[in-house]
Design a protein around this motif. Structure first.
Motif, PDB file in Angstrom:
ATOM      1  N   SER A   1       0.669  -1.281   0.000  1.00 52.28           N
ATOM      2  CA  SER A   1      -0.003  -0.104  -0.219  1.00 52.28           C
ATOM      3  C   SER A   1       0.959   1.284  -0.160  1.00 52.28           C
ATOM      4  CB  SER A   1      -0.830   0.100   1.173  1.00 52.28           C
ATOM      5  OG  SER A   1      -0.341  -0.053   2.538  1.00 52.28           O
ATOM      6  N   ASP A   2       2.105   1.112   0.493  1.00 54.43           N
ATOM      7  CA  ASP A   2       2.901   2.449   0.563  1.00 54.43           C
ATOM      8  C   ASP A   2       3.921   2.485  -1.017  1.00 54.43           C
ATOM      9  OD1 ASP A   2       4.939   0.427   0.638  1.00 54.43           O
ATOM     10  OD2 ASP A   2       5.651   1.114   2.697  1.00 54.43           O
ATOM     11  N   GLY A   3       3.425   1.776  -1.646  1.00 53.61           N
ATOM     12  CA  GLY A   3       4.180   1.719  -2.947  1.00 53.61           C
ATOM     13  C   GLY A   3       5.439   0.900  -3.127  1.00 53.61           C
ATOM     14  N   SER A   4       5.899   0.396  -2.058  1.00 56.43           N
ATOM     15  CA  SER A   4       7.158  -0.429  -2.085  1.00 56.43           C
ATOM     16  C   SER A   4       6.718  -1.789  -2.616  1.00 56.43           C
ATOM     17  CB  SER A   4       7.688  -0.707  -0.787  1.00 56.43           C
ATOM     18  OG  SER A   4       6.907  -1.313   0.340  1.00 56.43           O
ATOM     19  N   VAL A   5       7.681  -2.739  -3.052  1.00 56.29           N
ATOM     20  CA  VAL A   5       7.404  -3.879  -3.664  1.00 56.29           C
ATOM     21  C   VAL A   5       8.171  -5.129  -2.844  1.00 56.29           C
ATOM     22  CG1 VAL A   5       7.997  -5.264  -5.816  1.00 56.29           C
ATOM     23  CG2 VAL A   5       7.077  -2.924  -5.863  1.00 56.29           C
TER      24      VAL A   5
ATOM     25  N   LEU B   1      -0.394 -11.298  -0.501  1.00 58.09           N
ATOM     26  CA  LEU B   1      -0.608 -11.286  -1.645  1.00 58.09           C
ATOM     27  C   LEU B   1      -1.519 -10.219  -2.393  1.00 58.09           C
ATOM     28  CD1 LEU B   1      -0.867 -15.134  -2.622  1.00 58.09           C
ATOM     29  CD2 LEU B   1       1.200 -13.686  -2.739  1.00 58.09           C
ATOM     30  N   THR B   2      -2.491  -9.893  -1.617  1.00 57.77           N
ATOM     31  CA  THR B   2      -3.400  -8.640  -1.960  1.00 57.77           C
ATOM     32  C   THR B   2      -2.960  -7.281  -1.567  1.00 57.77           C
ATOM     33  OG1 THR B   2      -4.694  -8.859   0.093  1.00 57.77           O
ATOM     34  CG2 THR B   2      -5.442 -10.176  -1.785  1.00 57.77           C
ATOM     35  N   GLY B   3      -1.949  -7.287  -0.776  1.00 57.42           N
ATOM     36  CA  GLY B   3      -1.381  -5.899  -0.210  1.00 57.42           C
ATOM     37  C   GLY B   3      -2.281  -5.315   0.850  1.00 57.42           C
ATOM     38  N   ALA B   4      -2.943  -6.031   1.357  1.00 58.39           N
ATOM     39  CA  ALA B   4      -4.096  -5.576   2.433  1.00 58.39           C
ATOM     40  C   ALA B   4      -3.313  -5.394   3.502  1.00 58.39           C
ATOM     41  CB  ALA B   4      -5.073  -6.577   2.891  1.00 58.39           C
ATOM     42  N   ASP B   5      -3.408  -4.128   4.245  1.00 65.37           N
ATOM     43  CA  ASP B   5      -2.814  -3.618   5.456  1.00 65.37           C
ATOM     44  C   ASP B   5      -3.417  -4.425   6.795  1.00 65.37           C
ATOM     45  OD1 ASP B   5      -0.837  -1.971   4.358  1.00 65.37           O
ATOM     46  OD2 ASP B   5      -2.765  -0.544   4.148  1.00 65.37           O
ATOM     47  N   SER B   6      -4.489  -4.969   6.930  1.00 61.59           N
ATOM     48  CA  SER B   6      -5.174  -5.529   8.031  1.00 61.59           C
ATOM     49  C   SER B   6      -5.673  -6.799   7.837  1.00 61.59           C
ATOM     50  CB  SER B   6      -6.217  -4.485   8.583  1.00 61.59           C
ATOM     51  OG  SER B   6      -6.954  -5.039   9.664  1.00 61.59           O
ATOM     52  N   ILE B   7      -5.557  -7.665   8.653  1.00 59.55           N
ATOM     53  CA  ILE B   7      -6.117  -9.017   8.442  1.00 59.55           C
ATOM     54  C   ILE B   7      -7.834  -8.856   8.336  1.00 59.55           C
ATOM     55  CG2 ILE B   7      -6.743  -9.264  11.092  1.00 59.55           C
ATOM     56  CD1 ILE B   7      -5.786 -12.286  10.536  1.00 59.55           C
ATOM     57  N   ARG B   8      -8.125  -7.837   8.767  1.00 61.82           N
ATOM     58  CA  ARG B   8      -9.666  -7.539   8.784  1.00 61.82           C
ATOM     59  C   ARG B   8      -9.981  -7.307   7.331  1.00 61.82           C
ATOM     60  NH1 ARG B   8     -11.117  -3.452  13.614  1.00 61.82           N
ATOM     61  NH2 ARG B   8     -10.631  -4.796  15.499  1.00 61.82           N
ATOM     62  N   ASP B   9      -9.131  -6.788   6.469  1.00 60.76           N
ATOM     63  CA  ASP B   9      -9.531  -6.660   5.024  1.00 60.76           C
ATOM     64  C   ASP B   9      -9.616  -8.019   4.281  1.00 60.76           C
ATOM     65  OD1 ASP B   9      -9.622  -3.921   5.345  1.00 60.76           O
ATOM     66  OD2 ASP B   9      -7.501  -3.733   5.085  1.00 60.76           O
ATOM     67  N   VAL B  10      -9.141  -9.218   4.660  1.00 56.69           N
ATOM     68  CA  VAL B  10      -9.112 -10.412   4.019  1.00 56.69           C
ATOM     69  C   VAL B  10      -9.992 -11.512   4.812  1.00 56.69           C
ATOM     70  CG1 VAL B  10      -6.678 -10.133   2.760  1.00 56.69           C
ATOM     71  CG2 VAL B  10      -7.022 -11.174   5.202  1.00 56.69           C
TER      72      VAL B  10
END
Length: 503
Positions: free
Chosen positions: A308-312, A482-491
């Protein structure tokens, strides 16, 4: 106070007004002998299929039938344009009074959020938009609450998790993330089945909760008159299957741990555990690298995972291998393991760590690893040869009994998968459990449930368990990665939340 997710509504009174208006409209539908909650509606196509099938070179009418939720509604005199959304996308529909006749008035009662079915002919508007000219429509479900106008503008992010059903209606990004999670799980199963693993099911309700160090949820079985626990891990039952002759098994199911909530923790979570007879820690290393890279390529389409911060995060093999000792020395100093326990504690505190006064020496070292090193391991790193005190269910390294033959796979600063060369010596396993029972060693990654040794598990080992590699993979964390989610709640479709206080 949590923001209620309704369009431009700030007070209970205005919410009630909207509800009453919708209730009145539902009554008007019924007076017109139209059921506002519809019935079976066959013959529809998904929006994505309708768009794909349209051929501008065909002169004959292209008749289509779709169903979905109304997401936009624009009245223009004797015409109405509306957007209908199904699970695959949106499509504009056009309604004209001359075509619908008396049903045009019924259609005009529709609100954003209602679910309808329409059928008609495709055409291209002057603005070059593929549109369905409606000849017939059916009301399928009257919404009694309005949808949020600007979902991403909500100040209380927890509203999205508490009312996930609304989040899924209006937030395509959230739905896409959760769909990818579903695809990830499917690809994991496919990969393991393709290399000869069998998916099995073991008890979630257990007499003793074992296989990990965690506080279990406790319940009571009335018919058996005994306490029971929701499992914290399936490990000890899967090893019983190795004894019984199942040589390559996995289980992908729920674990439950009566612990706190955080960005990376949910008390109910999905775990993949894998066991392969005649394998070892290195077998699991090869397996997890192949599994994650294959799933990433098949679901995300790349091994370069954007955060999410643009890094890879680069998942390209081969992955880095580093020993626990090397990493600790890199942060604590080359002489870390040569100084006294007291000196180690002082140095750890000088590095900014707050230590429990009762922490054992190996726990002080592990704090350095977990707090100062683990968060820095962004690209895949196998951390190997961990202290034997930390893992009582793994084989010791043949060249040094102070370490066990394990790895922890770290990606994006968190553990994705621990794996062991499994301990299959029943005498040694009993000794380690008894040492835990007497307090000679700490529990490490496995606790004795209420101070009881799982005698049936030890009995199984007495019959002979083949040497094996075993591994656990946190599916929620893998989906985050794999989805780039920041929180476990998002998945997680319905993450656990603190109950709202009654007003």
């Amino acid at each position: 106070m949590e923001t209620d997710i309704v369009q431009n509504i700030e007070s209970a009174e205005s919410q009630n007004e909207i509800y009453q208006k919708c209730l009145k409209k539902a009554g008007e539908w019924r007076e017109a002998n139209i059921d506002p909650y519809g019935s079976r509606y066959d013959g529809t196509e998904r929006v994505v299929e309708v768009r794909a099938s349209y051929n501008p070179e065909i002169t004959e009418p292209q008749h289509k039938k779709i169903a979905g939720r109304v997401m936009a509604f624009r009245v223009m005199g004797k015409s109405i344009f509306a957007d209908i959304k199904d699970s695959t996308g949106r499509m504009q529909v056009y309604v004209n009074k001359n075509i619908l006749g008396e049903n045009f008035e019924h259609f005009s009662r529709i609100d954003i959020g209602d679910i309808i079915g329409v059928e008609g002919e495709l055409f291209i508007t002057k603005t070059a938009e593929l549109t369905l000219k409606v000849h017939e429509f059916r009301m399928l479900s009257k919404a009694m609450k309005t949808l949020p106008e600007k979902w991403h503008g909500l100040t209380d992010i927890e509203a999205r998790y508490r009312q996930r059903y609304v989040d899924l209606i209006v937030n395509d990004e959230a739905k896409d993330t959760l769909k990818k999670r579903i695809m990830i799980v499917r690809e994991v199963r496919k990969y393991l089945e393709n290399i000869g693993f069998l998916e099995v099911e073991t008890p979630m309700l257990q007499v003793l909760a074992g296989g990990a160090a965690a506080k279990p949820f406790k319940t009571y079985h009335e018919a058996l008159s005994c306490p029971m626990y929701l499992r914290i891990a399936p490990e000890l039952f899967l090893k019983r299957l190795l004894v019984g002759g199942f040589e390559k098994v996995f289980e992908l199911n729920r674990n439950f741990r009566n612990e706190g909530l955080s960005r990376r923790h949910n008390p109910e979570f999905t775990m993949l555990e894998i066991y392969q007879a005649y394998g070892d820690c290195k077998t699991m290393m090869e397996l997890i690298q192949g599994l994650i890279t294959t799933v990433a390529q098949n679901v995300i389409g790349t091994l370069q995972i954007k955060k999410s911060d643009g890094s890879v995060i680069d998942l390209t093999p081969p992955w880095t291998i580093a020993t626990y000792t090397e990493l600790v020395k890199s942060k604590g100093g080359e002489d870390w393991f040569g100084i006294s326990p007291e000196a180690r504690r002082e140095r750890a505190e000088s590095l900014g760590l707050k230590l429990d006064p009762k922490a054992a020496d190996f726990e002080v070292t592990n704090e350095v690893y977990e707090k100062l090193i683990e968060p820095t391991l962004i690209n895949p790193t196998f951390v190997t040869r961990l202290p034997a005190d930390l893992i009582p269910l793994a084989k010791k390294c043949s060249d040094n009994p102070n370490f066990v033959d394990v790895f922890e796979l770290e990606i994006n600063g968190q553990e994705i998968a621990p794996a062991y060369s499994e301990l299959n010596d029943p005498v040694e396993q009993r000794k380690r459990f008894e040492n835990q029972l007497t307090g000679t060693v700490a529990s490490g990654d496995h606790e004795l449930c209420e101070g009881k040794i799982d005698e049936d598990f030890l009995n199984a080992l007495d019959y002979g368990m083949p040497p094996a590699g075993g591994m656990g993979v946190g599916i929620d964390r893998l989906a985050m990665l794999l989805t780039g989610a920041d929180s476990i709640r998002d998945v997680i479709l319905f993450p656990h939340m603190r109950p709202k206080a009654n007003k």
